[in-house]
Design an enzyme around this catalytic site. Structure first.
Site, PDB file in Angstrom:
ATOM      1  N   LYS A   1       9.064 -12.667 -15.851  1.00  0.00           N
ATOM      2  CA  LYS A   1       8.606 -11.402 -16.448  1.00  0.00           C
ATOM      3  C   LYS A   1       7.334 -11.635 -17.235  1.00  0.00           C
ATOM      4  O   LYS A   1       6.384 -10.881 -17.144  1.00  0.00           O
ATOM      5  CB  LYS A   1       9.731 -10.875 -17.352  1.00  0.00           C
ATOM      6  CG  LYS A   1       9.874  -9.411 -17.434  1.00  0.00           C
ATOM      7  CD  LYS A   1      10.654  -8.756 -16.324  1.00  0.00           C
ATOM      8  CE  LYS A   1      10.203  -9.086 -14.963  1.00  0.00           C
ATOM      9  NZ  LYS A   1      11.113  -8.733 -13.902  1.00  0.00           N
TER      10      LYS A   1
ATOM     11  N   ARG B   1       2.357   0.960  -6.123  1.00  0.00           N
ATOM     12  CA  ARG B   1       2.518   0.220  -4.867  1.00  0.00           C
ATOM     13  C   ARG B   1       1.315  -0.674  -4.570  1.00  0.00           C
ATOM     14  O   ARG B   1       1.397  -1.616  -3.783  1.00  0.00           O
ATOM     15  CB  ARG B   1       2.701   1.189  -3.707  1.00  0.00           C
ATOM     16  CG  ARG B   1       4.007   1.931  -3.737  1.00  0.00           C
ATOM     17  CD  ARG B   1       4.163   2.742  -2.493  1.00  0.00           C
ATOM     18  NE  ARG B   1       4.436   1.915  -1.343  1.00  0.00           N
ATOM     19  CZ  ARG B   1       5.637   1.712  -0.840  1.00  0.00           C
ATOM     20  NH1 ARG B   1       6.687   2.263  -1.391  1.00  0.00           N
ATOM     21  NH2 ARG B   1       5.807   0.949   0.208  1.00  0.00           N
TER      22      ARG B   1
ATOM     23  N   GLU C   1       4.238 -12.583 -15.016  1.00  0.00           N
ATOM     24  CA  GLU C   1       3.838 -11.480 -14.135  1.00  0.00           C
ATOM     25  C   GLU C   1       3.007 -10.419 -14.870  1.00  0.00           C
ATOM     26  O   GLU C   1       2.041  -9.902 -14.321  1.00  0.00           O
ATOM     27  CB  GLU C   1       5.139 -10.924 -13.556  1.00  0.00           C
ATOM     28  CG  GLU C   1       5.201  -9.510 -13.180  1.00  0.00           C
ATOM     29  CD  GLU C   1       6.499  -9.140 -12.456  1.00  0.00           C
ATOM     30  OE1 GLU C   1       7.576  -9.319 -13.039  1.00  0.00           O
ATOM     31  OE2 GLU C   1       6.424  -8.646 -11.341  1.00  0.00           O
TER      32      GLU C   1
ATOM     33  N   ASN D   1      -0.020   1.021   6.183  1.00  0.00           N
ATOM     34  CA  ASN D   1       0.660   0.107   5.265  1.00  0.00           C
ATOM     35  C   ASN D   1       1.385  -0.905   6.133  1.00  0.00           C
ATOM     36  O   ASN D   1       2.225  -0.522   6.944  1.00  0.00           O
ATOM     37  CB  ASN D   1       1.664   0.891   4.406  1.00  0.00           C
ATOM     38  CG  ASN D   1       2.549  -0.014   3.576  1.00  0.00           C
ATOM     39  OD1 ASN D   1       2.134  -1.110   3.194  1.00  0.00           O
ATOM     40  ND2 ASN D   1       3.764   0.426   3.292  1.00  0.00           N
ATOM     41  N   GLY D   2       1.042  -2.165   6.020  1.00  0.00           N
ATOM     42  CA  GLY D   2       1.694  -3.172   6.857  1.00  0.00           C
ATOM     43  C   GLY D   2       0.702  -4.248   7.219  1.00  0.00           C
ATOM     44  O   GLY D   2      -0.261  -4.493   6.485  1.00  0.00           O
TER      45      GLY D   2
ATOM     46  N   CYS E   1       0.831  -1.198   0.000  1.00  0.00           N
ATOM     47  CA  CYS E   1       0.000   0.000   0.000  1.00  0.00           C
ATOM     48  C   CYS E   1       0.866   1.249   0.000  1.00  0.00           C
ATOM     49  O   CYS E   1       2.015   1.224   0.438  1.00  0.00           O
ATOM     50  CB  CYS E   1      -0.859   0.027   1.250  1.00  0.00           C
ATOM     51  SG  CYS E   1      -1.789  -1.467   1.488  1.00  0.00           S
TER      52      CYS E   1
ATOM     53  N   GLU F   1      14.196 -15.727 -15.224  1.00  0.00           N
ATOM     54  CA  GLU F   1      13.744 -14.330 -15.197  1.00  0.00           C
ATOM     55  C   GLU F   1      12.811 -14.035 -16.380  1.00  0.00           C
ATOM     56  O   GLU F   1      11.812 -13.337 -16.239  1.00  0.00           O
ATOM     57  CB  GLU F   1      14.968 -13.394 -15.197  1.00  0.00           C
ATOM     58  CG  GLU F   1      14.682 -11.920 -15.403  1.00  0.00           C
ATOM     59  CD  GLU F   1      13.763 -11.296 -14.355  1.00  0.00           C
ATOM     60  OE1 GLU F   1      13.415 -11.947 -13.368  1.00  0.00           O
ATOM     61  OE2 GLU F   1      13.368 -10.129 -14.556  1.00  0.00           O
TER      62      GLU F   1
ATOM     63  N   TRP G   1      -3.202  -2.342  -1.517  1.00  0.00           N
ATOM     64  CA  TRP G   1      -2.953  -3.686  -2.042  1.00  0.00           C
ATOM     65  C   TRP G   1      -3.444  -4.619  -0.950  1.00  0.00           C
ATOM     66  O   TRP G   1      -2.833  -4.713   0.115  1.00  0.00           O
ATOM     67  CB  TRP G   1      -1.458  -3.872  -2.304  1.00  0.00           C
ATOM     68  CG  TRP G   1      -1.111  -5.184  -2.933  1.00  0.00           C
ATOM     69  CD1 TRP G   1      -1.117  -5.495  -4.261  1.00  0.00           C
ATOM     70  CD2 TRP G   1      -0.667  -6.373  -2.259  1.00  0.00           C
ATOM     71  NE1 TRP G   1      -0.723  -6.799  -4.449  1.00  0.00           N
ATOM     72  CE2 TRP G   1      -0.439  -7.358  -3.238  1.00  0.00           C
ATOM     73  CE3 TRP G   1      -0.451  -6.706  -0.932  1.00  0.00           C
ATOM     74  CZ2 TRP G   1       0.001  -8.639  -2.929  1.00  0.00           C
ATOM     75  CZ3 TRP G   1      -0.016  -7.990  -0.619  1.00  0.00           C
ATOM     76  CH2 TRP G   1       0.208  -8.936  -1.619  1.00  0.00           C
TER      77      TRP G   1
ATOM     78  N   LYS H   1       4.514  -3.182  -6.197  1.00  0.00           N
ATOM     79  CA  LYS H   1       5.926  -2.959  -6.493  1.00  0.00           C
ATOM     80  C   LYS H   1       6.837  -3.370  -5.347  1.00  0.00           C
ATOM     81  O   LYS H   1       7.787  -4.111  -5.535  1.00  0.00           O
ATOM     82  CB  LYS H   1       6.149  -1.478  -6.842  1.00  0.00           C
ATOM     83  CG  LYS H   1       7.590  -1.128  -7.189  1.00  0.00           C
ATOM     84  CD  LYS H   1       8.031  -1.803  -8.461  1.00  0.00           C
ATOM     85  CE  LYS H   1       9.459  -1.478  -8.843  1.00  0.00           C
ATOM     86  NZ  LYS H   1       9.953  -2.405  -9.872  1.00  0.00           N
TER      87      LYS H   1
ATOM     88  N   HIS I   1      14.314 -34.590 -19.028  1.00  0.00           N
ATOM     89  CA  HIS I   1      13.987 -35.297 -17.786  1.00  0.00           C
ATOM     90  C   HIS I   1      12.522 -35.078 -17.386  1.00  0.00           C
ATOM     91  O   HIS I   1      12.159 -35.319 -16.247  1.00  0.00           O
ATOM     92  CB  HIS I   1      14.929 -34.846 -16.660  1.00  0.00           C
ATOM     93  CG  HIS I   1      16.355 -35.182 -16.945  1.00  0.00           C
ATOM     94  ND1 HIS I   1      16.825 -36.482 -16.934  1.00  0.00           N
ATOM     95  CD2 HIS I   1      17.413 -34.407 -17.291  1.00  0.00           C
ATOM     96  CE1 HIS I   1      18.108 -36.481 -17.243  1.00  0.00           C
ATOM     97  NE2 HIS I   1      18.491 -35.228 -17.474  1.00  0.00           N
TER      98      HIS I   1
HETATM   99  O1  M6R Z   1      12.382  -4.470  -4.333  1.00  0.00           O
HETATM  100  P1  M6R Z   1      12.943  -5.852  -4.446  1.00  0.00           P
HETATM  101  O2  M6R Z   1      14.026  -5.944  -5.460  1.00  0.00           O
HETATM  102  O3  M6R Z   1      13.400  -6.393  -3.111  1.00  0.00           O
HETATM  103  O4  M6R Z   1      11.737  -6.752  -4.904  1.00  0.00           O
HETATM  104  C1  M6R Z   1      11.865  -8.131  -5.011  1.00  0.00           C
HETATM  105  C2  M6R Z   1      10.721  -8.735  -5.806  1.00  0.00           C
HETATM  106  O5  M6R Z   1       9.503  -8.496  -5.162  1.00  0.00           O
HETATM  107  C3  M6R Z   1      10.646  -8.176  -7.231  1.00  0.00           C
HETATM  108  O6  M6R Z   1      11.844  -8.372  -7.923  1.00  0.00           O
HETATM  109  C4  M6R Z   1       9.496  -8.827  -8.008  1.00  0.00           C
HETATM  110  O7  M6R Z   1       9.767 -10.172  -8.234  1.00  0.00           O
HETATM  111  C5  M6R Z   1       9.276  -8.077  -9.330  1.00  0.00           C
HETATM  112  N1  M6R Z   1       7.905  -7.712  -9.460  1.00  0.00           N
HETATM  113  C6  M6R Z   1       9.649  -8.863 -10.529  1.00  0.00           C
HETATM  114  O8  M6R Z   1       9.491  -8.126 -11.697  1.00  0.00           O
END
Ligand code: M6R
Length: 616
Positions: free
Chosen positions: A493, A27, A496, A100-101, A2, A489, A74, A611, A512
């Site tokens: 990407k 966020r 996500e 936030n928390g 949040c 990765e 969020w 984020k 395998h």
């Molecule tokens: O801010 P951070 O690098 O610690 O965040 C880690 C992950 O939450 C972040 O890399 C997440 O996997 C991304 N959304 C990937 O694109």
């Protein structure tokens, strides 16, 4: 997670709150709300959905209030509905809070409050704060009531509170979730400054660059004229002011349709910025200012453990490979969320390196606290200056790539890889990496910005490929050795932001099990540059082709042979084996971007994600 914001000063609060929320939209974005004190009354407007829904709800209302709170959510506890959106109020309707928390002892507190006659209306944990504060509030002791309420709560919070009984102050508190106080310039001499308190520097940047970072257990009392920060001990400590070195334009799209594309297109500059002032090419050395104090401990390090989450974790995997292959230094990478509970045994000489773009990821923060407890030297590779991880690590290296706003991390990842190569050279020159080898790596690092530009010039080709495959249901990514984490990765990407099912595999693992899936409907993205495992990769691609799999190859410029196997080829300029990941990830980021675009997905704000993940 949040985003929270509060403003107090001489100006109308609503435009400031809405501007701040807009800039924190990344966020969280499932609901939003504001509360202002208008003519002595608390007025709250909140809406489920994106910020536009709140904007529409506010369209016919006008407020002259100069104090207010805002929140973008969020959801953790409770569905994203109007009712569950923040700000939340107490039974009297005079107190408003944004949080936030997460509250961990929620059940116990709810039961206690209900037994005392409080009427809790929402399914959120945060509402509990409003009622706890009400319990201790006598109409003119807001900060004391907040302090007392906080003693009851177990969990994490960035919290801001206002009350219509004391319309001249905001009380804010922090434990585990970031809070930054922005000190606005005076409009006229002898007028109050005005203050913005927010969970994110991006929300403060349009108004001021002078900030104070709150520490855990701090409580801030902010009036239009002044502020006071009280530590847990009760001691007043206003901390040192800091200057944000970000540019406001970094928080704008600058003509790009999405922040993600803008951030990918910035990558040539990002790589140059990550290396700026850090290379000593003539000596084959690098200088990382943030690590100077710990150089002797690094020299005697016997093991490196990278801790990180998500994309940053994949950077850590490449770090592991670099340390072991280039330096013979034992290294491993752990998911921060696992490390904190793993009961790991750390021998003397272990250095734990946290990698985090935001510097606020709760799991990574918990992992570094655990590593410290276990006696390790704890370092950080962090982008956000002054963030919690940056402050809690003993030393570290900043990425210096500016704000990354899109939820999908792109430019920060590329920068993390560059920093890991710099770290390899630094540690290597303390060990057995020859001057000539280091010079060769440095010289090729210097060529990377231009080589990245050449990849970005293929943007249209990649978009065409993306359009062809965007409606498939599944995609597999494969790579070997240092490029295996790039396969992971690439898959992350894609899933996500496009919601496509994607998986990353070591190329040798296909046979395998996963090879059973492959038929003409399955695209297989193969990271197959001309490196030491190139021939092995080709054999794996033969196996895929034999099952009619549709290969999209990421190959080295000039590789004609791969065209025999692949339906599509995206070329990378030739580079050193250990630097290929920095180049290879870029077409995958673009591929994910264009596939998501073709599928009509909300690229910068994928569903269910946020984020910076400041809850466990
Ligand atoms: O801010 P951070 O690098 O610690 O965040 C880690 C992950 O939450 C972040 O890399 C997440 O996997 C991304 N959304 C990937 O694109």
């Amino acid at each position: 997670m949040c985003g929270i914001i509060g403003y107090i000063g001489l100006k109308p609060s609503l435009p400031i709150l809405m501007d701040g929320l807009k800039r924190m939209e990344y966020r969280g974005y499932d609901s939003a709300g504001i509360a202002v004190i208008e003519n002595g009354q608390l007025k709250t407007v909140k809406k489920s959905g994106k910020l536009d829904a709140l904007q529409a709800a506010l369209a016919n209302q006008s407020f002259s209030s100069v104090i207010g709170l805002g929140h973008i959510r969020w959801a953790t506890h409770g569905a994203p509905t109007d009712l569950n959106a923040h700000p939340h109020s107490d039974c009297t309707g005079k107190i408003a809070i944004v949080h936030n928390g997460i509250i961990e002892n929620l059940a116990e507190l709810k039961a206690e409050l209900k037994a005392e006659g409080h009427e809790l209306k929402t399914a959120t944990d945060s509402e509990v704060f409003a009622h706890l504060i009400e319990k201790y509030y006598n109409g003119h002791n807001l900060s004391e009531a907040v302090l007392q309420a906080l003693t009851k709560v177990k969990g994490a919070y960035g919290l801001a509170v206002i009350s219509s009984s004391e319309p001249d102050k905001i009380v804010a508190a922090r434990l585990g979730s970031p809070l930054i106080l922005g000190i606005l310039p005076q409009d006229q001499p002898n007028q109050g400054n005005g203050y913005v308190i927010a969970s994110d520097a991006a929300a403060i940047l349009p108004f001021t660059k002078e900030v104070v970072y709150l520490e855990d257990n701090d409580l801030a009392i902010i009036t239009g004229e002044n502020y006071e920060i009280i530590e847990k001990s009760g001691k007043c400590n206003n901390h040192q002011k800091q200057h944000l070195d970000w540019d406001l334009t970094e928080a704008e799209k600058e003509g790009y349709p999405h922040f993600m594309l803008k951030e990918i297109m910035e990558e040539p500059k990002v790589v140059a910025d990550s290396m700026r002032g850090r290379l000593i090419p003539e000596q084959g050395k690098v200088k990382l200012g943030g690590l100077i104090d710990v150089l002797p401990q690094l020299k005697s390090a016997r093991r490196i453990i990278f801790v990180a989450c998500g994309t940053a974790h994949y950077a850590g995997r490449i770090g592991e490979y670099l340390m072991e292959s280039q330096l013979g230094l034992p290294a491993e990478v752990e998911y921060a969320s696992e490390f904190r509970y793993n009961e790991s045994v750390l021998e003397p000489g272990t250095v734990v390196i946290a990698i985090s773009q935001s510097g606020e990821t709760a799991d990574t923060l918990a992992a570094i606290r655990q590593a410290k407890k276990l006696g390790a030297l704890v370092l950080g590779i962090v982008n956000v200056v002054g963030s919690s991880i940056a402050r809690e690590t003993t030393a570290g290296v900043y990425n210096h790539v500016g704000l990354e706003i899109s939820v999908a991390s792109t430019k920060a990842f590329v920068s993390q890889l560059v920093i890991l190569v710099l770290l390899t050279i630094l540690l290597g020159r303390q060990r057995n990496l020859s001057e000539d080898k280091a010079k060769e790596i440095i010289s090729e690092l210097e060529n990377l910005p231009d080589k990245i530009k050449q990849i970005l010039e293929q943007r249209d080709i990649i978009e065409t490929i993306a359009k062809k495959y965007a409606q498939r249901n599944n995609i597999i990514f494969i790579g070997r050795k240092i490029n295996y984490p790039i396969a992971l990765e690439g898959a992350l990407k894609l899933k996500e932001i496009s919601y496509l099912h994607a998986e990353g595999y070591p190329a040798g693992e296909l046979k395998h099990g996963p090879l059973a899936l492959i038929d003409a409907t399955w695209p297989v993205v193969a990271i197959a540059p001309q490196d030491s495992v190139y021939q092995k990769n080709l054999s794996n691609l033969q196996e895929v082709k034999a099952r009619d799999g549709q290969i999209i190859a990421i190959a080295t410029a000039g590789d004609e042979a791969i065209k025999e196997l692949a339906k599509e080829v995206i070329y990378l300029p030739k580079t050193l084996e250990i630097l290929y990941p920095i180049l290879a990830v870029i077409p995958l980021q673009l591929l994910a971007y264009f596939i998501a675009k073709e599928r009509g997905c909300p690229i910068d704000q994928p569903r269910n994600l946020a984020k910076s993940v400041t809850v466990e």
